[in-house]
Enzyme design. Sequence first.
Site, PDB file in Angstrom:
ATOM      1  N   GLY A  96       0.823  -1.204   0.000  1.00 11.45           N
ATOM      2  CA  GLY A  96       0.000   0.000   0.000  1.00 11.45           C
ATOM      3  C   GLY A  96       0.861   1.260   0.000  1.00 11.45           C
ATOM      4  O   GLY A  96       1.961   1.300  -0.553  1.00 11.45           O
ATOM      5  N   SER A  97       0.387   2.293   0.683  1.00 15.98           N
ATOM      6  CA  SER A  97       0.964   3.637   0.532  1.00 15.98           C
ATOM      7  C   SER A  97       2.375   3.799   1.084  1.00 15.98           C
ATOM      8  O   SER A  97       3.046   4.786   0.748  1.00 15.98           O
ATOM      9  CB  SER A  97       0.044   4.674   1.178  1.00 15.98           C
ATOM     10  OG  SER A  97      -1.157   4.789   0.436  1.00 15.98           O
ATOM     11  N   THR A  98       2.852   2.903   1.934  1.00 21.30           N
ATOM     12  CA  THR A  98       4.250   3.027   2.365  1.00 21.30           C
ATOM     13  C   THR A  98       5.194   2.813   1.184  1.00 21.30           C
ATOM     14  O   THR A  98       6.345   3.260   1.213  1.00 21.30           O
ATOM     15  CB  THR A  98       4.581   2.017   3.489  1.00 21.30           C
ATOM     16  OG1 THR A  98       4.169   0.710   3.078  1.00 21.30           O
ATOM     17  CG2 THR A  98       3.896   2.388   4.787  1.00 21.30           C
TER      18      THR A  98
END
Length: 583
Positions: A315-317
């Site tokens: 995801g966004s990491t």
Amino acid sequence: MKGEASVFPVRLRILILAGAGFLLLAGVTGRMIWLMVWQSAYYEEEAADVQQRERAIKAARGEIYDRNGTLLAGNRTVCTVSVVHNQITNPEQVISSLSDILELDRDTVRKKVEKYSSREIVATNVDKEKGDEIRALHMAGVKVDEDYKRYYPLGSLASKVLGFTGGDNQGILGLEVQYDRLLQGTGGVILTPTDAAGTELVQEAEKRIDPVAGSNLYLTLDADLQSFAQQTAESLYEEKSALHVSIIVMNPKDGEIYAMADVPEYDLNDPFTLYHEDGSPYSDGELSSMTEKERSDLRNGMWRNFCINDTYEPGSTFKIITMAAGLSEGVVTPESAFFCPGYKIVEDRRIRCHKRGGHGSETFVQGAMNSCNPVFMEVGLRIGPSVFMKYIEQFRILEKTGVDLPGEASTIMHSLENIGEVELATMSFGQSFQLTPLRHLTTICSLINGGNTIIPHFAAYSEDAAGEKVTCFTWESDGQVLKPDVSETVRTILEAVVAEGSGNKAYIEGYRIGGKTATSEKLPRGNGKYISSFVGFVPADDPQAAVLVLVNEPRGVYYGGTVCAPAAAEILGNILPFLEERY
């Protein structure tokens, strides 16, 4: 003439017999010389085997310590009880005493006692107190030899890192199997002289070859930090009714792992007992109703370390990777302008931002602070598939980390020919591929530490029983993957994410913390199951510690910024003064 002719065959026969006898004698003599000279060692060994009984003495397994000398895996003295049939003078006493003291079925002991063999083992891993009780009875034909059993004084602490040993003290999982050769040592032996019937010769002394203990292993792991990380993970696990919770704490400069928790952990001193999710053990009835495969699958699941054995969509990491690639390639700067209407149309797809109304006009730094998907999709598309994959390879994402634990899983990634604009867009914000949590954190560490690759590891050095160092393990960087000035820009942007953006719940007054949140929906999409995570580091200008907090399938609120960032703040807020004090 006639007489002379008749004598000749007789002489010929004598000569032939004499020659044959000479050849036979020469052959026997040669055979004896060959046996006595060139085969003497072999037959001496064979004779010794017949004339003596051998009992193995196990070597003490090397102990495992944390970086400060706290014992993590040690040994307890136990006993092996055996019987020698032709030396037993009172079989009924032996059967009765051993069955009572060892709490064994009498018929089972009787079979052992009555079996004609050089030595029959009755029981292993017997408590020393019981071994001493049997030895004090002085029963002829009963042998009690001291042995060792692995013992973990801190119970479940770092269970999925340490692993455990089997019945004969060999490593089965974790560091115990990874460094099994170093820890094992060399066994010894007791040689007892016997007569042709196998009876021990009392007047002859036993010969003892002492065992050599295994080397002790010292780790980078810190027991106190591990305990703190594990307690934090357990709190999240219970609070969010999660499938499991993983926390990794490591030094981003050299790859030393300070803590690795994967809750629920298991009791290292009782690794085969199965438990329900609520912590209650499976009953005998429940276990007996399962197939062996079902029981085995449950145990493997209990022992499995999600940090290295499993993969997930980050995801966004993963936007940190897209950020580093975009800044390196020059397709974006911190001041670059973007507009987010709440979605981005890519080919025939409308891919939404987490904020459905959109973020409107924003700079790249603001896009990172807002964790805006359209901004990072645009950066990914500017980079292009081939160049994006070049950075994926350059940042070592397709490689295993090389961590010194068995069973590390590989990254699951698109091949270049299968990456279209839609795939590239979703990859840019961390979807449509999978990697291990440790691989992800290790890559991020290399992007914030000045651009140097690291190898995450646990082993620091080993010592022999006398305290002399045997091995100092080296884990050197194999190259630079990012320019230092780009690494500095990445750190600055990630500090803004925590100070003012979506990672603000990881902010702590008085500390410079950088980080990134993530909330990734598990496959299949729309099932309502998520993985929440946060990656952070401190201090932001010169990282000394990095942490990944991951919650698999949290119930209720599932956003990474809400669920994981506060836990990371708690860890990071405690770790820096702790590290400064100790190291």
